[in-house]
Write a protein that holds these residues in place. Structure first.
Motif: not given
Length: 111
Positions: A79-80, A82-83, A88, A97-100
């Motif tokens: 997530v970190s 990704d940001f 996003v 984020s893409e992961t979220e």
């Protein structure tokens, strides 16, 4: 009691919700405050831009070492990252984020 999740708790909640497929249908939900309909809408919106991905591929991408105790720290790092990269997903004003977004997608597919 507030039903709003803090950013730091969102990832843990999503991981817990996707920890075992079918938890959404449990008699006593693992996350009673999680609005599953809203989570599914976010997941479906994320999936709409990625029509060729299925739950097995998504689970392998997000959880390459399984759904054990090391998954959450690895997801937090993702997530970190990704940001930092600007990767996003924006849905109705939510900047995830893409992961979220992918975790919401997995929840929608498995729920």
């Amino acid at each position: 009691m507030s039903t709003v999740l803090a950013r730091r708790d969102l990832l843990a909640a999503l991981l817990a919700a996707t920890a075992l497929p079918g938890l959404a249908h449990a008699a006593t939900p693992l996350l009673p405050d999680l609005d599953r309909a809203a989570a599914a809408r976010i997941g479906k919106a994320w999936l709409a831009g990625r029509p060729d991905i299925g739950s097995a591929a998504l689970a392998r991408r997000l959880l390459p070492h399984g759904r054990g105790p090391d998954a959450l720290p690895a997801l937090r790092r993702q997530v970190s990252e990704d940001f930092r990269r600007g990767a996003v997903f924006v849905h109705r004003g939510w900047r995830l984020s893409e992961t979220e977004g992918a975790l919401f997608g997995l929840l929608a597919l498995e729920g």
